[in-house]
Scaffold this motif. Structure first.
Motif, short mmCIF file in Angstrom:
data_model
loop_
_atom_site.label_atom_id
_atom_site.label_comp_id
_atom_site.label_asym_id
_atom_site.label_seq_id
_atom_site.Cartn_x
_atom_site.Cartn_y
_atom_site.Cartn_z
N GLY A 155 -0.27 26.80 33.06
CA GLY A 155 0.00 26.78 31.64
C GLY A 155 -0.95 25.92 30.83
O GLY A 155 -0.94 26.01 29.59
N PHE A 156 -1.79 25.09 31.46
CA PHE A 156 -2.66 24.20 30.68
C PHE A 156 -3.73 24.99 29.95
O PHE A 156 -3.84 24.89 28.73
CB PHE A 156 -3.30 23.15 31.59
CG PHE A 156 -4.33 22.31 30.88
CD1 PHE A 156 -3.95 21.26 30.09
CD2 PHE A 156 -5.68 22.61 31.00
CE1 PHE A 156 -4.89 20.49 29.44
CE2 PHE A 156 -6.64 21.85 30.35
CZ PHE A 156 -6.23 20.79 29.57
N TRP A 157 -4.53 25.75 30.70
CA TRP A 157 -5.62 26.46 30.06
C TRP A 157 -5.14 27.50 29.04
O TRP A 157 -5.72 27.59 27.96
CB TRP A 157 -6.51 27.12 31.11
CG TRP A 157 -7.39 26.17 31.85
CD1 TRP A 157 -7.44 25.98 33.20
CD2 TRP A 157 -8.37 25.27 31.30
NE1 TRP A 157 -8.37 25.02 33.52
CE2 TRP A 157 -8.96 24.56 32.38
CE3 TRP A 157 -8.78 24.99 30.01
CZ2 TRP A 157 -9.95 23.60 32.19
CZ3 TRP A 157 -9.77 24.02 29.83
CH2 TRP A 157 -10.34 23.35 30.90
N PRO A 158 -4.11 28.30 29.33
CA PRO A 158 -3.63 29.22 28.28
C PRO A 158 -3.22 28.51 27.00
O PRO A 158 -3.58 28.94 25.90
CB PRO A 158 -2.44 29.91 28.96
CG PRO A 158 -2.77 29.89 30.41
CD PRO A 158 -3.46 28.57 30.62
N ALA A 159 -2.46 27.41 27.11
CA ALA A 159 -2.05 26.68 25.92
C ALA A 159 -3.25 26.06 25.22
O ALA A 159 -3.35 26.08 23.98
CB ALA A 159 -1.03 25.60 26.30
N PHE A 160 -4.16 25.51 25.98
CA PHE A 160 -5.37 24.89 25.42
C PHE A 160 -6.18 25.91 24.64
O PHE A 160 -6.66 25.63 23.53
CB PHE A 160 -6.20 24.28 26.55
CG PHE A 160 -7.49 23.68 26.11
CD1 PHE A 160 -7.52 22.42 25.54
CD2 PHE A 160 -8.69 24.36 26.28
CE1 PHE A 160 -8.73 21.85 25.14
CE2 PHE A 160 -9.89 23.80 25.88
CZ PHE A 160 -9.91 22.54 25.31
N TYR A 161 -6.34 27.10 25.20
CA TYR A 161 -7.14 28.13 24.53
C TYR A 161 -6.45 28.66 23.28
O TYR A 161 -7.10 28.93 22.27
CB TYR A 161 -7.45 29.27 25.50
CG TYR A 161 -8.71 29.05 26.28
CD1 TYR A 161 -9.90 29.65 25.92
CD2 TYR A 161 -8.72 28.20 27.39
CE1 TYR A 161 -11.07 29.44 26.64
CE2 TYR A 161 -9.88 27.97 28.11
CZ TYR A 161 -11.06 28.60 27.72
OH TYR A 161 -12.21 28.37 28.43
N LEU A 162 -5.14 28.84 23.33
CA LEU A 162 -4.45 29.36 22.16
C LEU A 162 -4.54 28.38 20.99
O LEU A 162 -4.83 28.79 19.85
CB LEU A 162 -2.97 29.63 22.50
CG LEU A 162 -2.13 30.22 21.37
CD1 LEU A 162 -2.70 31.55 20.90
CD2 LEU A 162 -0.68 30.38 21.81
N ILE A 163 -4.29 27.10 21.24
CA ILE A 163 -4.40 26.10 20.18
C ILE A 163 -5.83 26.03 19.66
O ILE A 163 -6.07 25.96 18.44
CB ILE A 163 -3.93 24.72 20.70
CG1 ILE A 163 -2.44 24.76 21.04
CG2 ILE A 163 -4.22 23.63 19.68
CD1 ILE A 163 -1.94 23.51 21.73
N GLY A 164 -6.80 26.04 20.58
CA GLY A 164 -8.19 25.95 20.17
C GLY A 164 -8.64 27.14 19.34
O GLY A 164 -9.35 26.97 18.33
#
Length: 319
Positions: free
Chosen positions: A167-176
């Motif tokens: 879940g880290f990278w998906p959340a990081f990319y969506l916010i970014g």
């Protein structure tokens, strides 16, 4: 005169040109590239073939690709980001005293700019590793970076989204992505003020509507690109890998892609395999001796002792 004051004096002396160059680079090439990049990634929803074909066209530049990346993307991004940080440090917000929408947008523009800069920095590291030099890649790959393989575009992109804490990278990319989209859409509005394109209240209101629609559409495209990258499961990734391998053979034969195994997932895995783990094929030849079987009615010759031979010999003994 202190160093900070001297820097401020240089900025104030050339503020007119610096601010216009800053806003111009934010739109062209950075904003234009982001629109193309998100749209290309969103094409993955149409299948890995569409996305892989687009990546082939990009990498058909060959040796000119690094020049385009640094001249058209990375250097303008560094200039825009560094100058943006300087503007944030020297600027002052009055949002605490005046809760106007314009003041809120001023603050949001700067915060989303910082988020976008952090996001893009790690985005390039996560997928491309910053630099393509082999010694550098040997350092960052074991850390979970440089995961994107252009000739296995869809499958390597999907796999890279699941190579950390779940879940880290998906959340990081969506916010970014959403922060970057807002920064661009609102930046278009502020660039119009900087360049004197809309200075009257009526023109600014009209520009606000146009920039809002642009931001919403681009946010939808960016969200579609994000979902296309994070949604595939193991079966979809395996199917995409098979399609990409078939497309690679055809692309090399037709000249659409260069024969560069380092841009393929399997090629990279083979090169990084330890020499002592490479097992060569060993052919073991087995020679089996088969004794002739006894034929019915025939007696297999056997060795006999002289005494046995004389006892059974039918020839009469000499008198």
């Amino acid at each position: 005169m202190s160093e900070l004051t001297r820097s401020q004096a240089i900025f104030v002396r050339h503020e007119f040109a610096i601010r216009r160059l800053h806003s111009l680079l934010g739109i062209v090439p950075l904003g234009l590239y982001m629109c193309i990049h998100l749209t290309t990634n969103a094409s993955l929803l149409n299948g890995p073939e569409t996305f892989q074909r687009a990546v082939y066209y990009i990498h058909s530049l060959g040796a000119a690709l690094p020049l385009v990346e640094w001249g058209g993307i990375f250097l303008p991004l560094l200039f825009h980001a560094i100058l943006g940080v300087w503007i944030i440090r020297t600027g002052r917000s009055n949002l605490g005293h005046y809760k106007f929408t314009g003041n809120k947008r001023y603050v949001w523009q700067r915060w989303t700019g910082l988020i976008a800069f952090v996001f893009l920095t790690f985005h390039v590291l996560h997928l491309h590793g910053w630099f393509h030099a082999s010694p550098w890649l040997a350092i960052v790959k074991p850390l979970g970076f440089a995961n994107f393989y252009p000739y296995n575009a869809a499958s390597s992109l999907a796999m890279s989204m699941d190579r950390f804490i779940w879940g880290f990278w998906p959340a990081f990319y969506l916010i970014g992505v959403l922060a970057t989209v807002y920064h661009l859409a609102n930046g278009l509005w502020t660039a119009g003020i900087t360049w004197g394109l809309w200075v009257t209240p009526t023109a600014q209101e009209r520009a606000t509507k146009v920039c809002t629609v642009f931001g919403v559409v681009l946010a939808l495209i960016g969200t579609a690109a994000w979902w296309a990258a994070v949604s595939p499961g193991p079966e979809e990734i395996a199917q995409a890998r098979q399609i990409e391998d078939e497309m690679y053979d055809a692309a090399v034969q037709t000249g659409l892609a260069y024969d560069m195994p380092e841009k393929r997932y399997e090629g990279e895995a083979e090169r990084t395999l330890e020499p002592e783990l490479i097992v060569e094929e060993v052919v073991i030849e087995v020679i089996e001796t088969v004794e002739p079987s006894e034929t019915p009615g025939e007696e297999t010759p056997s060795e006999k002792t002289p005494s046995e031979e004389s006892a059974t010999d039918p020839t009469p003994a000499a008198e």
